[in-house]
Write a protein that holds these residues in place. Structure first.
Motif, mmCIF file in Angstrom:
data_model
loop_
_atom_site.group_PDB
_atom_site.id
_atom_site.type_symbol
_atom_site.label_atom_id
_atom_site.label_comp_id
_atom_site.label_asym_id
_atom_site.label_seq_id
_atom_site.Cartn_x
_atom_site.Cartn_y
_atom_site.Cartn_z
ATOM 1 N N ILE A 88 30.231 54.897 57.229
ATOM 2 C CA ILE A 88 30.783 54.741 55.965
ATOM 3 C C ILE A 88 29.394 54.589 55.022
ATOM 4 O O ILE A 88 28.854 55.451 53.935
ATOM 5 N N GLN A 89 28.275 53.597 55.509
ATOM 6 C CA GLN A 89 27.074 53.430 54.774
ATOM 7 C C GLN A 89 26.232 54.637 54.991
ATOM 8 O O GLN A 89 25.357 54.956 54.087
ATOM 9 N N SER A 90 26.283 55.467 55.988
ATOM 10 C CA SER A 90 25.606 56.550 56.408
ATOM 11 C C SER A 90 25.683 57.601 55.073
ATOM 12 O O SER A 90 24.880 58.473 54.595
ATOM 13 N N VAL A 91 27.115 57.600 54.485
ATOM 14 C CA VAL A 91 27.180 58.634 53.433
ATOM 15 C C VAL A 91 26.445 58.266 52.252
ATOM 16 O O VAL A 91 25.763 59.153 51.602
ATOM 17 N N ARG A 92 26.155 56.953 52.034
ATOM 18 C CA ARG A 92 25.605 56.584 50.785
ATOM 19 C C ARG A 92 24.017 56.553 51.122
ATOM 20 O O ARG A 92 23.095 57.221 50.508
ATOM 21 N N GLU A 93 23.483 56.621 52.692
ATOM 22 C CA GLU A 93 22.272 56.851 52.835
ATOM 23 C C GLU A 93 21.822 58.312 52.915
ATOM 24 O O GLU A 93 20.599 58.704 52.855
ATOM 25 N N ASN A 94 22.650 59.028 52.989
ATOM 26 C CA ASN A 94 22.426 60.627 53.034
ATOM 27 C C ASN A 94 22.834 61.160 51.863
ATOM 28 O O ASN A 94 23.578 62.366 52.008
ATOM 29 N N LEU A 119 32.999 62.624 58.087
ATOM 30 C CA LEU A 119 34.189 63.549 58.615
ATOM 31 C C LEU A 119 34.200 63.862 60.048
ATOM 32 O O LEU A 119 35.476 63.847 60.549
ATOM 33 N N ASP A 120 33.176 63.926 60.729
ATOM 34 C CA ASP A 120 33.113 64.039 62.125
ATOM 35 C C ASP A 120 33.451 62.929 62.940
ATOM 36 O O ASP A 120 34.584 62.839 63.782
ATOM 37 N N TYR A 121 33.122 61.672 62.301
ATOM 38 C CA TYR A 121 33.699 60.143 62.734
ATOM 39 C C TYR A 121 35.435 60.184 62.703
ATOM 40 O O TYR A 121 36.166 59.876 63.743
ATOM 41 N N PHE A 122 35.668 60.652 61.296
ATOM 42 C CA PHE A 122 37.143 60.749 61.153
ATOM 43 C C PHE A 122 37.983 61.518 62.029
ATOM 44 O O PHE A 122 38.874 61.107 62.386
ATOM 45 N N ILE A 123 37.566 62.743 62.150
ATOM 46 C CA ILE A 123 38.157 63.792 62.987
ATOM 47 C C ILE A 123 38.040 63.215 64.590
ATOM 48 O O ILE A 123 39.257 63.363 65.171
ATOM 49 N N THR A 124 37.281 62.764 64.808
ATOM 50 C CA THR A 124 37.028 62.419 66.393
ATOM 51 C C THR A 124 38.037 61.062 66.521
ATOM 52 O O THR A 124 38.862 61.193 67.291
ATOM 53 N N GLY A 125 38.275 60.231 65.703
ATOM 54 C CA GLY A 125 39.373 59.331 65.503
ATOM 55 C C GLY A 125 40.765 59.731 65.518
ATOM 56 O O GLY A 125 41.464 59.367 66.208
ATOM 57 N N LEU A 126 40.866 60.687 64.797
ATOM 58 C CA LEU A 126 42.355 61.299 64.646
ATOM 59 C C LEU A 126 42.597 62.038 65.904
ATOM 60 O O LEU A 126 43.633 61.806 66.392
ATOM 61 N N GLU A 127 41.763 62.808 66.471
ATOM 62 C CA GLU A 127 41.938 63.548 67.551
ATOM 63 C C GLU A 127 42.257 62.468 68.664
ATOM 64 O O GLU A 127 43.262 62.701 69.410
ATOM 65 N N ARG A 178 38.545 49.398 66.837
ATOM 66 C CA ARG A 178 38.059 49.154 68.427
ATOM 67 C C ARG A 178 36.320 48.955 68.070
ATOM 68 O O ARG A 178 35.985 48.531 69.126
ATOM 69 N N ASP A 179 35.782 49.483 66.980
ATOM 70 C CA ASP A 179 34.322 49.489 66.749
ATOM 71 C C ASP A 179 34.202 49.476 65.359
ATOM 72 O O ASP A 179 33.602 50.357 64.742
ATOM 73 N N ARG A 180 34.242 48.182 64.681
ATOM 74 C CA ARG A 180 34.171 47.967 63.419
ATOM 75 C C ARG A 180 32.460 48.180 62.900
ATOM 76 O O ARG A 180 32.629 48.970 61.981
ATOM 77 N N GLN A 181 31.732 47.984 63.747
ATOM 78 C CA GLN A 181 30.355 48.009 63.418
ATOM 79 C C GLN A 181 30.194 49.852 63.193
ATOM 80 O O GLN A 181 29.264 50.178 62.168
ATOM 81 N N THR A 182 30.584 50.404 64.216
ATOM 82 C CA THR A 182 30.416 51.895 64.090
ATOM 83 C C THR A 182 31.022 52.285 62.685
ATOM 84 O O THR A 182 30.514 53.392 62.138
ATOM 85 N N PHE A 183 32.388 51.942 62.495
ATOM 86 C CA PHE A 183 33.021 52.391 61.289
ATOM 87 C C PHE A 183 32.257 52.243 60.048
ATOM 88 O O PHE A 183 32.036 52.913 59.307
ATOM 89 N N TYR A 184 31.885 50.824 59.739
ATOM 90 C CA TYR A 184 30.965 50.608 58.771
ATOM 91 C C TYR A 184 29.773 51.142 58.554
ATOM 92 O O TYR A 184 29.138 51.711 57.535
ATOM 93 N N LYS A 185 29.032 51.395 59.721
ATOM 94 C CA LYS A 185 27.732 52.107 59.933
ATOM 95 C C LYS A 185 27.960 53.705 59.359
ATOM 96 O O LYS A 185 27.148 54.205 58.752
#
Length: 130
Positions: free
Chosen positions: A19-25, A33-41, A10-17
């Motif tokens: 994932i990228q935030s993991v490398r940047e942080n 994980l927050d994004y993944f859990i929200t998606g699962l819910e 539904r929002d590929r840009q947020t998905f990739y962003k």
């Protein structure tokens, strides 16, 4: 079956962003994980709602002896809250309008739906579940 990828698609840009935030942080996966859990819910809520609609449609279809196209109309009503003759024609393009109108009349007689709108010639006329 549900797929978590529906949520990501539904929002590929947020998905990739995310994932990228993991490398940047420094590989901190908290945001991911927050994004993944929200998606699962979100997906589980949608799956539950779809399942409930299918079960309700099947119960109504059996109880009232509805045919396949009538079942499609009930499923549409359950998903969207209202149905127009145009919607019904789009669901069943191979069926003539008069047959679909008879189906709607049968629903009305069985008390499954009620008519909304000013009258038989009102262009905003639609049907809702009773």
């Amino acid at each position: 079956m549900f797929t978590i990828s529906e949520y990501y698609d539904r929002d590929r840009q947020t998905f990739y962003k995310t994932i990228q935030s993991v490398r940047e942080n420094d590989m901190d996966m908290t945001g991911w994980l927050d994004y993944f859990i929200t998606g699962l819910e979100t997906q589980m809520i949608e799956v539950k709602a779809r399942g409930e609609r299918v079960i309700r449609r099947d119960v109504m279809t059996q109880k009232h002896g509805l045919n396949e196209r009538q079942g499609k109309a009930i499923e549409f009503l359950l998903a969207h809250g209202e149905l127009t003759i145009k919607n019904f024609e789009e669901l069943c393009p191979e069926v003539n309008r008069r047959s679909l109108q008879r189906d709607l009349k049968s629903f009305l007689e069985k008390g499954l739906i009620k008519e909304a709108g000013a009258g038989p010639t009102d262009p905003t006329r639609h049907y809702v579940l009773s």
